[in-house]
Scaffold this active site. Sequence first.
Site, PDB file in Angstrom:
ATOM      1  N   PRO A 274       0.801  -1.355   0.079  1.00 49.92           N
ATOM      2  CA  PRO A 274       0.049   0.328   0.086  1.00 49.92           C
ATOM      3  C   PRO A 274       0.754   1.254  -0.001  1.00 49.92           C
ATOM      4  CG  PRO A 274      -0.256  -1.300   2.085  1.00 49.92           C
ATOM      5  CD  PRO A 274       0.450  -2.062   1.187  1.00 49.92           C
ATOM      6  N   ASN A 275       0.255   2.238  -0.883  1.00 52.13           N
ATOM      7  CA  ASN A 275       0.873   3.495  -0.899  1.00 52.13           C
ATOM      8  C   ASN A 275       2.245   3.650  -1.547  1.00 52.13           C
ATOM      9  OD1 ASN A 275      -1.155   5.020   0.510  1.00 52.13           O
ATOM     10  ND2 ASN A 275      -0.385   3.991   2.312  1.00 52.13           N
TER      11      ASN A 275
ATOM     12  N   ARG B 237       5.239  12.033  -3.135  1.00 55.84           N
ATOM     13  CA  ARG B 237       5.059  12.769  -1.727  1.00 55.84           C
ATOM     14  C   ARG B 237       6.173  12.114  -1.029  1.00 55.84           C
ATOM     15  NH1 ARG B 237      -0.311  13.782  -0.156  1.00 55.84           N
ATOM     16  NH2 ARG B 237       1.101  14.919   1.784  1.00 55.84           N
TER      17      ARG B 237
ATOM     18  N   TYR C   6      11.516   8.732   0.924  1.00 57.93           N
ATOM     19  CA  TYR C   6      11.178   7.637  -0.038  1.00 57.93           C
ATOM     20  C   TYR C   6      12.172   8.078  -1.393  1.00 57.93           C
ATOM     21  CZ  TYR C   6       7.909   5.839   3.344  1.00 57.93           C
ATOM     22  OH  TYR C   6       7.382   5.574   4.361  1.00 57.93           O
TER      23      TYR C   6
ATOM     24  N   ASN D  36       8.126  -5.404  -0.707  1.00 56.65           N
ATOM     25  CA  ASN D  36       8.003  -4.203   0.218  1.00 56.65           C
ATOM     26  C   ASN D  36       6.494  -4.339   0.654  1.00 56.65           C
ATOM     27  OD1 ASN D  36       7.659  -2.089   1.633  1.00 56.65           O
ATOM     28  ND2 ASN D  36       9.149  -0.744   0.193  1.00 56.65           N
TER      29      ASN D  36
ATOM     30  N   ALA E 178       2.999  -0.798   4.867  1.00 51.19           N
ATOM     31  CA  ALA E 178       2.518  -0.865   6.373  1.00 51.19           C
ATOM     32  C   ALA E 178       2.164  -2.038   6.539  1.00 51.19           C
ATOM     33  CB  ALA E 178       1.691   0.088   6.692  1.00 51.19           C
TER      34      ALA E 178
ATOM     35  N   HIS F  83       3.922  -4.176   9.201  1.00 49.50           N
ATOM     36  CA  HIS F  83       3.855  -4.082  10.736  1.00 49.50           C
ATOM     37  C   HIS F  83       2.572  -4.990  11.320  1.00 49.50           C
ATOM     38  CE1 HIS F  83       7.059  -1.672   9.766  1.00 49.50           C
ATOM     39  NE2 HIS F  83       6.175  -0.853   8.976  1.00 49.50           N
TER      40      HIS F  83
ATOM     41  N   ASP G 296       1.382 -15.652   6.741  1.00 46.25           N
ATOM     42  CA  ASP G 296       0.959 -16.900   6.411  1.00 46.25           C
ATOM     43  C   ASP G 296       1.278 -17.331   4.831  1.00 46.25           C
ATOM     44  OD1 ASP G 296       0.417 -17.510   9.014  1.00 46.25           O
ATOM     45  OD2 ASP G 296      -1.807 -16.876   8.810  1.00 46.25           O
TER      46      ASP G 296
ATOM     47  N   GLU H  83      12.761  -9.054   1.999  1.00 45.71           N
ATOM     48  CA  GLU H  83      11.718  -8.278   2.559  1.00 45.71           C
ATOM     49  C   GLU H  83      12.789  -7.114   2.435  1.00 45.71           C
ATOM     50  OE1 GLU H  83      10.737  -8.650   6.566  1.00 45.71           O
ATOM     51  OE2 GLU H  83      10.054  -6.447   6.858  1.00 45.71           O
TER      52      GLU H  83
ATOM     53  N   HIS I 139      12.908  -2.593   2.807  1.00 43.59           N
ATOM     54  CA  HIS I 139      12.193  -1.319   3.006  1.00 43.59           C
ATOM     55  C   HIS I 139      12.994  -0.107   2.491  1.00 43.59           C
ATOM     56  CE1 HIS I 139       9.205  -3.392   5.310  1.00 43.59           C
ATOM     57  NE2 HIS I 139      10.233  -4.092   6.138  1.00 43.59           N
ATOM     58  N   ILE I 140      12.335   0.889   1.965  1.00 45.55           N
ATOM     59  CA  ILE I 140      13.127   1.892   1.416  1.00 45.55           C
ATOM     60  C   ILE I 140      13.675   2.651   2.373  1.00 45.55           C
ATOM     61  CG2 ILE I 140      13.149   3.995  -0.062  1.00 45.55           C
ATOM     62  CD1 ILE I 140      10.403   2.449  -1.437  1.00 45.55           C
ATOM     63  N   SER I 141      13.265   2.988   3.465  1.00 44.61           N
ATOM     64  CA  SER I 141      13.673   3.720   4.618  1.00 44.61           C
ATOM     65  C   SER I 141      14.239   3.028   5.706  1.00 44.61           C
ATOM     66  CB  SER I 141      12.252   4.541   5.145  1.00 44.61           C
ATOM     67  OG  SER I 141      11.552   3.653   5.801  1.00 44.61           O
TER      68      SER I 141
ATOM     69  N   ARG J 152      12.887   5.019  12.712  1.00 39.08           N
ATOM     70  CA  ARG J 152      11.608   5.818  12.655  1.00 39.08           C
ATOM     71  C   ARG J 152      10.612   5.293  13.828  1.00 39.08           C
ATOM     72  NH1 ARG J 152       9.244   5.295   6.591  1.00 39.08           N
ATOM     73  NH2 ARG J 152       7.986   6.710   7.672  1.00 39.08           N
TER      74      ARG J 152
ATOM     75  N   ARG K 130       7.026   0.852  13.627  1.00 37.96           N
ATOM     76  CA  ARG K 130       7.669   0.226  12.466  1.00 37.96           C
ATOM     77  C   ARG K 130       8.806  -0.676  12.842  1.00 37.96           C
ATOM     78  NH1 ARG K 130       5.372   3.648   8.504  1.00 37.96           N
ATOM     79  NH2 ARG K 130       5.183   5.769   9.020  1.00 37.96           N
TER      80      ARG K 130
HETATM   81  O1  CA2 Z   1      10.559   1.860   4.147  1.00 37.03           O
HETATM   82  C1  CA2 Z   1       9.474   1.523   3.370  1.00 37.03           C
HETATM   83  O2  CA2 Z   1       9.808   1.018   2.444  1.00 37.03           O
HETATM   84  C2  CA2 Z   1       8.189   1.283   4.368  1.00 37.03           C
HETATM   85  O3  CA2 Z   1       7.767  -0.256   3.756  1.00 37.03           O
HETATM   86  C3  CA2 Z   1       7.213   1.977   3.457  1.00 37.03           C
HETATM   87  C4  CA2 Z   1       5.904   2.106   4.039  1.00 37.03           C
HETATM   88  C5  CA2 Z   1       6.011   2.144   5.664  1.00 37.03           C
HETATM   89  O4  CA2 Z   1       4.572   2.058   6.215  1.00 37.03           O
HETATM   90  C6  CA2 Z   1       6.950   1.022   6.233  1.00 37.03           C
HETATM   91  O5  CA2 Z   1       6.633   1.440   7.529  1.00 37.03           O
HETATM   92  C7  CA2 Z   1       8.208   1.279   5.370  1.00 37.03           C
HETATM   93  C8  CA2 Z   1       5.057   3.091   3.485  1.00 37.03           C
HETATM   94  C9  CA2 Z   1       5.153   3.447   1.975  1.00 37.03           C
HETATM   95  C10 CA2 Z   1       4.409   4.792   1.973  1.00 37.03           C
HETATM   96  O6  CA2 Z   1       4.870   5.037   0.743  1.00 37.03           O
HETATM   97  C11 CA2 Z   1       4.904   6.348   0.114  1.00 37.03           C
HETATM   98  C12 CA2 Z   1       5.681   6.849  -0.750  1.00 37.03           C
HETATM   99  C13 CA2 Z   1       5.634   8.058  -1.221  1.00 37.03           C
HETATM  100  C14 CA2 Z   1       4.751   9.027  -0.505  1.00 37.03           C
HETATM  101  C15 CA2 Z   1       3.899   8.445   0.458  1.00 37.03           C
HETATM  102  C16 CA2 Z   1       3.791   7.198   0.780  1.00 37.03           C
END
Ligand code: CA2
Length: 145
Positions: A11-12, A19, A24, A75, A78, A81, A88, A99, A101-103, A108, A112
């Site tokens: 998601p997202n 954004r 990111y 990836n 959210a 978590h 499963d 697995e 994660h970009i960040s 954080r 997370r």
């Molecule tokens: O760091 C990551 O890749 C995350 O998986 C990104 C998730 C976050 O919930 C995880 O804790 C860490 C969120 C992805 C949201 O992606 C966006 C990208 C650009 C703008 C807004 C949201």
Amino acid sequence: MSTPVLILNGPNLNLLGEREPETYGAATLRDVVERCSRVAEDIGLNVEARQSNHEGRLIDWIHEARTTTAGIIINPGAYTHTSIAILDALNAYDGPVIELHISQVHRRESFRHHSYVSRRADAVMAGFGVHGYELALRHIATLLG
Ligand code: CA2
């Protein structure tokens, strides 16, 4: 053509590059997939990339991947978590799972810091920015021999 590696984004992540560039980066998901496709070609792999904002759809794709893909880079966004259901589904998958994660999630918010998916992942990456996808691909290539 080799059996593809699935790059799965949750998601997202469709908002990448639009954004929160401070967290990111500026690259879009399309940029990321293009770079991965180029790297894959260099190292003799094939990639298939999918993104969904829906937990069930991600789970269906993981099930499908059991017979159609050689490995998964995920990836889960959210859902990392929160989702025992995605854990499963991955537990029913036999190939390598990375697995990603970009960040750097451990720097954080504390919510997370825990990942359900990590219990299944063969490797976990965080904080490499979008470059992590290429690194994960190279690592999966070594795992697949
Ligand atoms: O760091 C990551 O890749 C995350 O998986 C990104 C998730 C976050 O919930 C995880 O804790 C860490 C969120 C992805 C949201 O992606 C966006 C990208 C650009 C703008 C807004 C949201």
